[in-house]
Scaffold this motif. Structure first.
Motif, PDB file in Angstrom:
ATOM      1  N   PRO A 197      -6.754 -35.955 -32.303  1.00  0.00           N
ATOM      2  CA  PRO A 197      -5.927 -37.091 -32.742  1.00  0.00           C
ATOM      3  C   PRO A 197      -4.624 -36.669 -33.395  1.00  0.00           C
ATOM      4  N   ALA A 229      -1.098 -37.488 -31.832  1.00  0.00           N
ATOM      5  CA  ALA A 229      -0.165 -38.310 -32.619  1.00  0.00           C
ATOM      6  C   ALA A 229       1.226 -37.682 -32.622  1.00  0.00           C
ATOM      7  N   TYR A 272     -10.618 -43.584 -29.456  1.00  0.00           N
ATOM      8  CA  TYR A 272     -10.590 -42.233 -30.020  1.00  0.00           C
ATOM      9  C   TYR A 272     -10.454 -41.220 -28.908  1.00  0.00           C
ATOM     10  N   PRO A 273      -9.377 -40.422 -28.901  1.00  0.00           N
ATOM     11  CA  PRO A 273      -8.398 -40.259 -29.987  1.00  0.00           C
ATOM     12  C   PRO A 273      -7.154 -41.136 -29.865  1.00  0.00           C
ATOM     13  N   ASP A 274      -6.965 -41.831 -28.728  1.00  0.00           N
ATOM     14  CA  ASP A 274      -5.697 -42.496 -28.440  1.00  0.00           C
ATOM     15  C   ASP A 274      -5.317 -43.543 -29.492  1.00  0.00           C
ATOM     16  N   VAL A 277      -6.475 -43.965 -32.482  1.00  0.00           N
ATOM     17  CA  VAL A 277      -6.303 -43.337 -33.789  1.00  0.00           C
ATOM     18  C   VAL A 277      -4.931 -42.665 -33.877  1.00  0.00           C
ATOM     19  N   ALA A 278      -4.529 -41.989 -32.805  1.00  0.00           N
ATOM     20  CA  ALA A 278      -3.213 -41.331 -32.790  1.00  0.00           C
ATOM     21  C   ALA A 278      -2.090 -42.347 -32.935  1.00  0.00           C
ATOM     22  N   ASP A 330     -15.683 -44.200 -26.116  1.00  0.00           N
ATOM     23  CA  ASP A 330     -14.886 -43.998 -27.329  1.00  0.00           C
ATOM     24  C   ASP A 330     -15.546 -44.648 -28.540  1.00  0.00           C
TER      25      ASP A 330
END
Length: 293
Positions: A91, A95, A121-123, A125-126, A146
């Protein structure tokens, strides 16, 4: 007219034409139905070289930095994936990659009203990590593993909850996934179910006998479609053939478990009734679906 910025690692590219095709399809339908404008940032893992020695990873090196897909500009910035500990660090790397790409898109003159992120997660969250700098409302679509699998781990679970609080809205592609998100503490007021669609112009009923003849199928046909990874459970369908001697199985998809699935079929004595079709274009899936019982 709304300007969308779509951010997701689940999006097709020149080297992976089936990857995340459901995200691309939904975007096109939004554009057709609502008249939105859209630009896509679809990061791919960094890999230094394109070489046949690393078939599983070198395809990432061949993905162009920018491409046009069906009239939509798609950026493919790179992000670092660290083996074994990548679930925790990805993440952060994603990010950073996303933030730099968003700055580039903005400098090129594109102004967006909403960030549409896919895969929590991770998209997602990033995107939440960069939201302070992007200063644009964002929504996240949860798509399955996810939320169902990754949130079994403490850090991803905490970060998904945190990202959901920062988001303007969360979309689930099924009622079951919505219920899982509610159990995680996602606000009911922010949560919406928006199911994956079906292209009814492409996927239409065809005469079963004709499709079976075309594919050389003379018996009861089972079909399993999806990447050959543990999550998809193709091994369960192969094992079921032991109890269904009158049936044969077609498996459409490719992936890391192909060799082990072929070995499983041979070991339990059903290999002659399992057909591995490999990667199948959507245009060919129509006959395969219609041939299946």
């Amino acid at each position: 007219m709304m300007n969308l910025l779509v951010i997701t690692t689940l999006y097709p590219n020149r080297e992976q034409f089936r990857h995340g095709i459901f995200v691309e399809t939904r975007l096109h339908k939004l554009i057709e139905g609502c008249g939105f404008n859209a630009v896509v940032i679809a990061p791919v893992p960094w890999f230094p070289v394109s070489s046949g020695m690393f078939p599983g990873y070198s395809k990432y090196a061949s993905v162009p930095a920018v491409e046009e897909r069906h009239g939509i500009t798609v950026y493919h910035p790179r992000y670092l994936v660290v083996p074994k500990i990548g679930m925790l660090l990805t993440p952060i790397f994603l990010a950073l990659s996303t933030f730099l790409a968003v700055r580039k898109v903005a400098r090129e003159g594109y102004r967006f009203d909403l960030v549409d992120a896919h895969y929590y997660y991770p998209d997602g969250v990033a995107v939440a990590m960069t939201s302070r700098f992007i200063r644009t409302p964002f929504m996240v679509t949860a798509r399955g593993s996810d939320v169902n699998l990754l949130t079994q781990y403490a850090v991803p679970r905490f970060l998904v909850r945190w990202a959901a609080k920062k988001s303007a809205a969360t979309v689930a592609v099924s009622a079951a996934l919505r219920d899982r998100l509610l159990a995680l503490g996602v606000s009911k007021e922010k949560l919406h179910v928006f199911r994956n669609g079906v292209d009814l112009q492409r996927f239409v009923p065809l005469p079963k006998d004709r499709c079976k003849t075309k594919l050389g199928i003379a018996s009861c046909a089972l079909l399993s479609v999806g990447n050959l990874i543990q999550l998809k459970g193709h091994d369960l369908v192969i094992r079921a053939l032991e109890h269904l001697p009158e049936c044969e199985l077609m498996i459409a998809g490719d992936g890391e478990l192909r060799q082990s699935l072929e070995s499983l079929a041979a070991r339990i004595g059903v290999a002659e009734r399992v057909r591995f079709l490999g990667t199948v274009p959507q245009s060919d899936l129509i006959d395969i679906y219609n041939a299946a019982d």
